[in-house]
Design an enzyme around this catalytic site. Structure first.
Site, mmCIF file in Angstrom:
data_model
loop_
_atom_site.group_PDB
_atom_site.id
_atom_site.type_symbol
_atom_site.label_atom_id
_atom_site.label_comp_id
_atom_site.label_asym_id
_atom_site.label_seq_id
_atom_site.Cartn_x
_atom_site.Cartn_y
_atom_site.Cartn_z
ATOM 1 N N GLY A 63 0.617 -1.263 0.020
ATOM 2 C CA GLY A 63 -0.077 -0.054 -0.060
ATOM 3 C C GLY A 63 0.688 1.370 0.008
ATOM 4 O O GLY A 63 0.438 2.258 0.574
ATOM 5 N N ALA A 64 2.106 1.282 -0.640
ATOM 6 C CA ALA A 64 3.036 2.235 -0.522
ATOM 7 C C ALA A 64 2.905 3.449 -1.670
ATOM 8 O O ALA A 64 3.488 4.175 -1.957
ATOM 9 C CB ALA A 64 4.455 1.864 -0.626
ATOM 10 N N GLY A 91 -0.696 7.936 0.756
ATOM 11 C CA GLY A 91 -0.903 7.904 2.280
ATOM 12 C C GLY A 91 0.290 7.635 3.001
ATOM 13 O O GLY A 91 1.544 8.007 2.773
ATOM 14 N N GLY A 106 1.988 4.921 3.544
ATOM 15 C CA GLY A 106 2.644 4.015 3.072
ATOM 16 C C GLY A 106 3.786 4.704 1.894
ATOM 17 O O GLY A 106 5.047 4.280 1.977
ATOM 18 N N SER A 164 -4.525 -0.228 14.167
ATOM 19 C CA SER A 164 -5.290 1.099 14.642
ATOM 20 C C SER A 164 -5.670 1.078 16.246
ATOM 21 O O SER A 164 -5.979 -0.214 16.599
ATOM 22 C CB SER A 164 -6.428 1.242 13.804
ATOM 23 O OG SER A 164 -7.305 2.183 14.202
ATOM 24 N N TYR A 172 -14.001 -2.792 9.719
ATOM 25 C CA TYR A 172 -12.618 -2.510 9.997
ATOM 26 C C TYR A 172 -12.000 -2.777 11.545
ATOM 27 O O TYR A 172 -10.701 -2.956 11.550
ATOM 28 C CB TYR A 172 -12.472 -1.052 9.796
ATOM 29 C CG TYR A 172 -11.445 -0.171 10.058
ATOM 30 C CD1 TYR A 172 -10.371 -0.325 8.991
ATOM 31 C CD2 TYR A 172 -11.127 0.518 11.049
ATOM 32 C CE1 TYR A 172 -9.108 0.193 9.257
ATOM 33 C CE2 TYR A 172 -9.947 0.996 11.407
ATOM 34 C CZ TYR A 172 -8.727 0.955 10.377
ATOM 35 O OH TYR A 172 -7.546 1.768 10.455
#
Length: 264
Positions: A8-9, A12, A14, A121, A147
């Site tokens: 996920g780079a 955001g 990442g 999280s 989530y």
């Protein structure tokens, strides 16, 4: 030179972490769903395709990895998306946030020499992991509940991974991190009432800069943190991240066994 793989780079936190590590002179592989849309940061960087919602893509990615991997950062995630199932039959949050990273980590373990960092999280504290209904087939679906469940699964995964690494005599460490409240676009699927509430609260509770949200991830990936640690932000203004606690949750072993079965 240290080799990092960050999922996920493409955007955001990442992308921020990848940019910072590359600027230090490290080798960074950015794993993203659509490489054609990504311009890698300057330095020794490379973009490779990985779709964590598709276990076939995870297996293909892992099969193509050669050589050592110092640090794997399981960063990719989705938040509060509408109900959906992947081609493998998994609820979307569990697929992207847990089952995909679970399989990827296990397949890459023979290459790993340093540590696995999994991004969770603080909402994990509100999560529940019913082992008989991980994919929301028997319960009324809640996007935020899904989530929270997946983020708790991240902590359970880290805890059990470290137990197994220790038991096998491996020097690889498993740690978790959370960025605090950061506005990165991950919340774009919030319904209107919650979106309006968060818009009002962000100036009060969120990190002042998105770059600050990446600091706990970078700290967990680069500093000499203990195995099974959980790293969080030191404050809203870029203060030094802090060790919050060692992970100790029930059901970690059981979730591992179920995840192993479901991902074959």
């Amino acid at each position: 030179m240290t080799t990092y793989l960050i999922t996920g780079a493409g955007s955001g936190l990442g992308a921020t972490a990848a940019r910072e590590l590359a600027a230090r002179g490290d080798r960074v592989v950015l794993a993203v769903r659509d490489p054609a849309r990504i311009t890698p940061p300057p330095g020794d960087t490379e973009v490779r395709r990985l779709d964590l919602a598709d276990l076939a893509s995870v297996r293909e990615f892992a099969a193509g990895w050669t050589g050592d991997l110092d640090v794997l950062v399981n960063n990719a995630g989705v938040m509060a998306v509408p109900y959906g199932k992947t081609a493998d039959g998994f609820e979307t949050h569990m697929a992207v946030n847990h089952f995909g990273p679970f399989l990827l980590t296990n397949l890459l373990l023979p290459h790993l020499t340093g540590r696995v960092v999994t991004v969770s999280s603080n909402l994990a504290s509100r999560g529940k992991v019913p082992l008989d209904d991980l994919n929301w087939e028997r319960r009324r679906y809640s996007p935020l509940g899904a989530y929270n469940q997946s983020k708790l699964a991240n902590l359970l995964f880290t805890q059990e991974l470290q137990r197994r690494l220790t038991e096998s005599g491996s020097a690889v460490r498993a740690v978790a991190a959370h960025p605090g409240v950061v506005r990165t676009g991950l919340d774009r699927h919030f319904g209107r009432p919650l979106a309006l509430l968060m818009k009002a609260l962000y100036p009060v509770i969120a990190q002042k800069k998105a770059e600050y949200g990446a600091l706990p991830i970078l700290f967990a990936a680069t500093e000499d943190v203990p195995a099974n640690a959980y790293v969080g932000p030191g404050g809203r203004n870029g203060e030094r991240p802090k060790l919050e606690r060692r992970l100790d949750h029930g059901d970690a072993h059981e979730l591992w066994e179920v995840s192993t079965r479901l991902t074959s």
